[in-house]
Design an enzyme around this catalytic site. Structure first.
Site, short mmCIF file in Angstrom:
data_model
loop_
_atom_site.label_atom_id
_atom_site.label_comp_id
_atom_site.label_asym_id
_atom_site.label_seq_id
_atom_site.Cartn_x
_atom_site.Cartn_y
_atom_site.Cartn_z
N LYS A 176 0.84 -1.20 0.00
CA LYS A 176 0.00 0.00 0.00
C LYS A 176 0.87 1.25 0.00
O LYS A 176 1.59 1.52 0.96
CB LYS A 176 -0.91 0.02 1.24
N GLU B 33 8.07 0.41 11.92
CA GLU B 33 9.22 1.32 11.75
C GLU B 33 8.66 2.73 11.81
O GLU B 33 8.02 3.19 10.86
CB GLU B 33 9.89 1.08 10.39
N CYS C 226 13.27 9.55 8.47
CA CYS C 226 13.01 9.04 9.82
C CYS C 226 14.26 9.14 10.70
O CYS C 226 14.16 9.29 11.90
CB CYS C 226 12.52 7.60 9.75
N GLU D 258 8.81 15.31 16.66
CA GLU D 258 9.39 15.12 15.33
C GLU D 258 8.82 16.17 14.37
O GLU D 258 7.61 16.31 14.27
CB GLU D 258 9.04 13.72 14.81
P1 NAD Z 1 1.61 8.05 8.27
O1 NAD Z 1 1.69 7.21 9.48
O2 NAD Z 1 0.62 9.15 8.23
O3 NAD Z 1 1.30 7.16 6.97
C1 NAD Z 1 2.06 6.01 6.65
C2 NAD Z 1 1.21 5.04 5.84
O4 NAD Z 1 0.15 4.55 6.67
C3 NAD Z 1 0.53 5.65 4.62
O5 NAD Z 1 0.56 4.72 3.56
C4 NAD Z 1 -0.89 5.86 5.09
O6 NAD Z 1 -1.84 5.86 4.06
C5 NAD Z 1 -1.08 4.64 5.97
N1 NAD Z 1 -2.18 4.75 6.92
C6 NAD Z 1 -2.69 5.86 7.49
N2 NAD Z 1 -3.68 5.53 8.36
C7 NAD Z 1 -3.81 4.18 8.31
C8 NAD Z 1 -4.64 3.24 8.98
N3 NAD Z 1 -5.55 3.62 9.85
N4 NAD Z 1 -4.48 1.93 8.71
C9 NAD Z 1 -3.53 1.52 7.84
N5 NAD Z 1 -2.71 2.36 7.17
C10 NAD Z 1 -2.84 3.68 7.40
O7 NAD Z 1 3.08 8.59 8.04
P2 NAD Z 1 3.55 9.79 7.09
O8 NAD Z 1 3.18 11.08 7.71
O9 NAD Z 1 3.14 9.50 5.69
O10 NAD Z 1 5.14 9.55 7.17
C11 NAD Z 1 5.93 10.17 8.10
C12 NAD Z 1 6.24 9.28 9.29
O11 NAD Z 1 6.87 8.07 8.86
C13 NAD Z 1 7.23 9.96 10.20
O12 NAD Z 1 6.88 9.77 11.54
C14 NAD Z 1 8.54 9.23 9.88
O13 NAD Z 1 9.52 9.31 10.87
C15 NAD Z 1 8.05 7.85 9.64
N6 NAD Z 1 9.05 7.07 8.91
C16 NAD Z 1 9.71 6.04 9.57
C17 NAD Z 1 10.70 5.32 8.91
C18 NAD Z 1 11.45 4.19 9.59
O14 NAD Z 1 12.03 3.37 8.89
N7 NAD Z 1 11.50 4.13 10.90
C19 NAD Z 1 11.02 5.63 7.59
C20 NAD Z 1 10.34 6.67 6.97
C21 NAD Z 1 9.35 7.38 7.64
#
Ligand code: NAD
Length: 491
Positions: free
Chosen positions: A175, A250, A284, A383
């Site tokens: 997804k 993650e 991240c 963050e």
């Molecule tokens: P997000 O959590 O808003 O979204 C991530 C994914 O989850 C998207 O595909 C979104 O559509 C999906 N999603 C949202 N609600 C959902 C639900 N209820 N059920 C299932 N899926 C759902 O994150 P974002 O704002 O797009 O990305 C930024 C975040 O990601 C930051 O906190 C960043 O640090 C983190 N991140 C972590 C890593 C790592 O490897 N640790 C890497 C990159 C980004």
């Protein structure tokens, strides 16, 4: 303007969805593409296709070496198409093409790593204390994997899920984030061209309720590999109480970079700049908390401000651009609010602090440095996911460690010192999944990646990760030719 139309990839077919949404080019804040929003029905079709492919058709008949060969082919296709996919990723996310192209070329190595591992994971034979028993374990694919990624490094974050999942023989519903799904929907064409059987990899995108919830609570999903924010992770853990899928998370970070007075300042400054301003801070592992020993605070700040002010903002497709826009308007607003809150509470702006208005309507933000006098400021605790560095001073090693660990997150960290003993002491005591010493932001397919606390659990990349996509089955074979005695007849 005519929008480019993207399709979802389900059961080996490129399909439209009933609903579409527009994706915005962050460099100029205009819609450029129309994306398929997966409905609950679409998600269900994708999961059903993945479930069917797990035990029917040609996929389960392939041996591990043959699965590896498909992954090698995918790696080659990624390399061959790096420029085209990088251009699309840059257009949809605003991440500069210099970074997207280089990252895609390196991602090919992640697929090669798991291609090579596919036939190196196997069960064991057990010399048990029972007569005439041949006992061994088989490793079998765990089942259908729901791989969910954010928009910031989505091809990379997909590779560390798809690579081990496919090597282990699983099938996947991937997804993409609704914020910028184009590169993954385009990547599906490479999966198709590589020759993976229908249903083995499905690529969809959509919103939390219809798409995310349906996928993560689906009864046919056995594993959820999630990368994103902690709030979404909490939803996912709740959703997965339905299917009890094994889950890896993650999540975000507020990673400290600690600079001791004996460090090479120029080298440390370059690492700090790359740690916080690469990808416009939307990483991240962004080194967003800088901890500086008091005696070098003034010269280091001078150096950092100079470097931050000389970063060239520009069109992310231009290979000379050093920093592009943020991915969304929402991100810009969040960053502005957090900076305002922090300055009201005493944080001092050393440089930046506002939108880069000279860049027109694009979502550009200035490289920003905030000097902080205590570590409870919002800019030190939360963050940003943007180009904002918060700086604190420390007197000695003990205080550096206390400040470093005073966060709910625990993803990455950096230590700069020439004292090898001190470096080792810090390595042992820092609460984070990664410690970089005299370097920052280095990664490799061989090395596990992941965090502690609010940064999540589970590890991606590295050898162990493939074990998360397979499960062990114990097999007991009685080799005796004697009949089993009736247990209720006393002898
Ligand atoms: P997000 O959590 O808003 O979204 C991530 C994914 O989850 C998207 O595909 C979104 O559509 C999906 N999603 C949202 N609600 C959902 C639900 N209820 N059920 C299932 N899926 C759902 O994150 P974002 O704002 O797009 O990305 C930024 C975040 O990601 C930051 O906190 C960043 O640090 C983190 N991140 C972590 C890593 C790592 O490897 N640790 C890497 C990159 C980004």
């Amino acid at each position: 303007m005519i929008l480019k139309q993207f399709q979802q990839y389900i059961d080996g077919q490129f399909l439209n969805a009933d609903q579409n949404f527009e994706s915005i080019n962050p460099a100029n804040a205009t819609s450029w593409a129309s994306m398929p929003a997966a409905s609950a029905n679409d998600v269900n079709r994708a999961v059903q296709a993945a479930h069917y492919a797990l035990s029917n058709g040609s996929w389960p008949l392939l041996n591990a070496t043959q699965r590896g060969k498909l992954l090698y082919r995918l790696a080659q296709l990624l390399e061959d198409n790096a420029d085209a996919i990088a251009q699309i990723e840059t257009q949809d996310t605003g991440k500069i093409k210099r970074e997207t192209r280089a990252q895609i070329l390196y991602i090919a190595d992640y697929y090669r790593y798991y291609a090579g591992l596919a036939d190196k994971v196997h069960g064991h034979q057990y010399p048990v204390d029972k007569q005439d028993m041949e006992v061994y374990s088989r490793r079998e694919p765990i089942g259908v994997v729901a791989a969910i990624v954010p928009w910031n490094s989505q091809l990379f974050l997909s590779a560390v899920k798809l690579g081990p999942a496919l090597a282990a023989g699983c099938t996947v519903v991937l997804k993409a984030s609704e914020e910028a799904p184009a590169p993954l929907l385009e990547f599906a064409r490479l999966v198709h061209e590589a020759g993976f059987p229908a249903g083995v990899v499905n690529v969809i995108t959509g919103f939390a309720q219809d798409c995310g919830l349906t996928l993560t609570s689906h009864p046919l999903v056995s594993r959820i590999a999630f990368t994103g924010g902690p709030e979404t992770a909490r939803h996912i853990v709740r959703n997965s109480s339905q299917n009890l899928a094994s889950t890896s998370l993650e999540l975000g970070g507020k990673s400290p970079i600690i600079i001791f007075a004996d460090a090479d300042l120029e080298s440390a400054a370059n690492a700090i700049v790359s740690g916080i301003f690469a990808a416009s801070g939307q990483s991240c592992v962004a080194g967003s908390r800088l901890l500086v020993q008091k005696s070098i605070h003034a010269p280091l700040m001078k150096l950092l401000v100079q470097k931050a002010q000389s970063i060239r903002l520009g069109d992310p497709q231009d290979l000379t651009t050093e920093m592009g826009p943020l991915a969304t308007e929402r991100q810009l607003q969040r960053i502005e609010n957090l900076i305002q809150l922090s300055t009201e509470q005493g944080a001092k702006l050393l440089t930046g602090g506002s939108r880069a208005h000279e860049m027109g309507k694009g979502f550009y933000f200035q490289p920003t440095i905030l000097d902080c006098d205590h570590d409870q400021l919002p800019c030190v605790q939360q963050e940003f996911f943007g180009p904002v560095l918060s700086v604190l001073q420390f007197e000695d090693e003990a205080q550096a460690l206390t400040l470093a660990n005073n966060t709910g997150f625990g993803l990455a960290s950096g230590v700069f010192t020439k004292d090898i003993s001190r470096a080792q002491r810090m390595v042992k005591k820092i609460r984070a999944g990664i410690v970089w010493v005299n370097t920052y932001r280095a990664i490799s397919p061989l090395v596990p990646f992941g965090g502690f606390g609010l940064s999540g659990y589970g590890r991606e990349a590295g050898f162990e990760s493939i074990l998360d996509y397979s499960r062990s089955k114990a097999v007991w074979i009685n080799t005796s030719d004697q009949p089993i005695a009736d247990p209720f007849v006393m002898r």
